[in-house]
Design an enzyme around this catalytic site. Structure first.
Site, PDB file in Angstrom:
ATOM      1  N   ALA A 109     -10.901   0.686  -3.083  1.00 62.17           N
ATOM      2  CA  ALA A 109      -9.668   0.566  -3.863  1.00 62.17           C
ATOM      3  C   ALA A 109      -8.758   1.739  -3.556  1.00 62.17           C
ATOM      4  O   ALA A 109      -9.200   2.747  -2.991  1.00 62.17           O
ATOM      5  CB  ALA A 109      -9.994   0.556  -5.351  1.00 62.17           C
ATOM      6  N   ASN A 110      -7.481   1.603  -3.912  1.00 58.17           N
ATOM      7  CA  ASN A 110      -6.568   2.748  -3.907  1.00 58.17           C
ATOM      8  C   ASN A 110      -6.649   3.448  -5.256  1.00 58.17           C
ATOM      9  O   ASN A 110      -6.997   2.828  -6.266  1.00 58.17           O
ATOM     10  CB  ASN A 110      -5.129   2.277  -3.724  1.00 58.17           C
ATOM     11  CG  ASN A 110      -4.842   1.811  -2.316  1.00 58.17           C
ATOM     12  OD1 ASN A 110      -5.715   1.277  -1.632  1.00 58.17           O
ATOM     13  ND2 ASN A 110      -3.611   1.998  -1.892  1.00 58.17           N
ATOM     14  N   ARG A 111      -6.270   4.700  -5.293  1.00 58.55           N
ATOM     15  CA  ARG A 111      -6.119   5.409  -6.561  1.00 58.55           C
ATOM     16  C   ARG A 111      -4.900   4.863  -7.282  1.00 58.55           C
ATOM     17  O   ARG A 111      -3.804   4.853  -6.724  1.00 58.55           O
ATOM     18  CB  ARG A 111      -5.852   6.891  -6.311  1.00 58.55           C
ATOM     19  CG  ARG A 111      -7.025   7.682  -5.879  1.00 58.55           C
ATOM     20  CD  ARG A 111      -6.621   9.153  -5.808  1.00 58.55           C
ATOM     21  NE  ARG A 111      -7.531   9.890  -4.945  1.00 58.55           N
ATOM     22  CZ  ARG A 111      -8.734  10.313  -5.330  1.00 58.55           C
ATOM     23  NH1 ARG A 111      -9.150  10.103  -6.574  1.00 58.55           N
ATOM     24  NH2 ARG A 111      -9.508  10.957  -4.499  1.00 58.55           N
TER      25      ARG A 111
END
Ligand code: CTP
Ligand code: CA
Length: 223
Positions: free
Chosen positions: A33-35
Site C-alpha cells: 500500500a501507499n502511506r
C-alpha cells in the site's frame, strides 16, 4: 439534529471523491500500500457536503473515519476503486485524493505464504489502472470538473504540471511530501493549485482549511 449540511452553493451537485490508500493483497494476511491516512480526502468530502453537495465517497482502508453526511463506498484494491468510481458516474465533479497503489501483485496467493528456511518469496507485479486518467478521458459521461492530486518529493511544480497534461484532468492539487516538510502524516498541508490558467501557491494551513478553500473553488467553477 440540525446541521449546516444540506443547503449551500453546491446543492443539487453530485460530486465523487476518492480517498485513502488502496491495499493490494500479497496473500490473505499481507498487502502492499501507499502511506495515506485519508485525512485530506475526508476533509474535502466533508467540505463539499457542507456546501450542500451529494458526495459519493469512495475510500480505501483509511486511518480516519469517513465524514458524516456522505454516501460511503468502501473498497480495498485499485481495481475495486475503479469499478466503484465508474458505477458512481455521472457526476458534476470528481476529486481524486486517493493514494492508489501503482502496482498489484500479479498473482496473489489464496493461502498464506509460509516462511520456508531461507527461501525468499519473489513477487511479480502488474500495473494498476489509472483511475484519474481513465475518468478524465471518458467521452460521454466525463465529469465537468476533474481534480487530481500530485504528491511529489522532487520538482513539485514541473512534475505536477506534466501530470495534469498526461492524465487529462482539469486541476491538479500538488504538494511537497519530502520528509523535511513534515507534511506526510501531519495535520497541515501546503499545496499549489495548477489549472489551465496557471498556478496558485496556497500558504501552509490545516487540511480542513485546504479542503474548505478547494470546495469553495469547486463551487465557483461549477457555477
Ligand atoms: N491516481 C489514480 N489511479 C492510479 C494512480 C493515481 O486515480 N492508479 C490518481 C491519484 O488519486 C492522484 C493522481 O492520480 O489524484 C496522481 O497520483 P500520483 O501517484 O501522483 O501519479 P502517478 O501517475 O501514479 O505518478 P507517480 O509515478 O508519481 O506515482
Ligand atoms: Ca502513483
Amino acid at each position: 439534529i440540525e446541521t449546516a449540511l444540506g443547503q449551500g452553493s453546491l446543492t443539487g451537485k453530485r460530486i465523487l471523491v476518492t480517498s485513502g490508500p488502496t491495499h493490494e493483497p500479497i496473500d490473505p494476511v499481507r498487502y502492499i500500500a501507499n502511506r495515506s491516512s485519508g485525512a485530506q480526502g475526508t476533509a474535502i468530502a466533508h467540505a463539499l457536503a457542507a456546501l450542500g453537495a451529494h458526495v459519493i465517497f469512495v475510500t480505501g482502508p483509511a486511518d480516519v473515519p469517513p465524514p458524516q453526511g456522505v454516501q460511503v463506498v468502501r473498497i480495498e484494491t485499485a481495481q475495486q476503486m475503479l469499478q466503484a468510481v465508474e458505477a458512481a458516474l455521472p457526476a458534476d465533479a470528481a476529486v481524486f485524493a486517493a493514494a492508489v497503489a501503482d502496482w498489484r501483485v500479479a498473482s496473489s496467493s489464496g493461502s498464506k505464504i509460509k516462511k520456508d528456511a531461507g527461501r525468499l518469496p519473489v513477487l511479480e507485479f502488474a500495473e494498476n489502472p489509472d483511475i484519474l486518467a481513465t475518468v478524465s478521458q471518458r467521452k460521454a459521461d466525463r465529469p465537468g470538473l476533474v481534480v487530481g492530486f500530485a504528491a511529489e518529493t522532487d520538482d513539485v511544480i514541473a512534475n505536477a504540471t506534466a501530470k495534469r497534461a498526461r492524465k487529462g484532468c482539469d486541476w491538479i492539487v500538488a504538494n511537497d511530501v519530502s520528509p523535511a516538510t513534515g507534511i506526510m502524516g501531519g495535520t497541515e498541508n501546503a499545496v499549489h493549485l495548477i489549472t489551465a490558467h496557471g498556478r496558485e501557491d496556497w500558504p501552509r494551513m490545516s487540511k480542513q482549511d485546504v479542503a474548505a478553500r478547494l470546495a469553495t473553488r469547486i463551487a465557483q467553477a461549477l457555477g
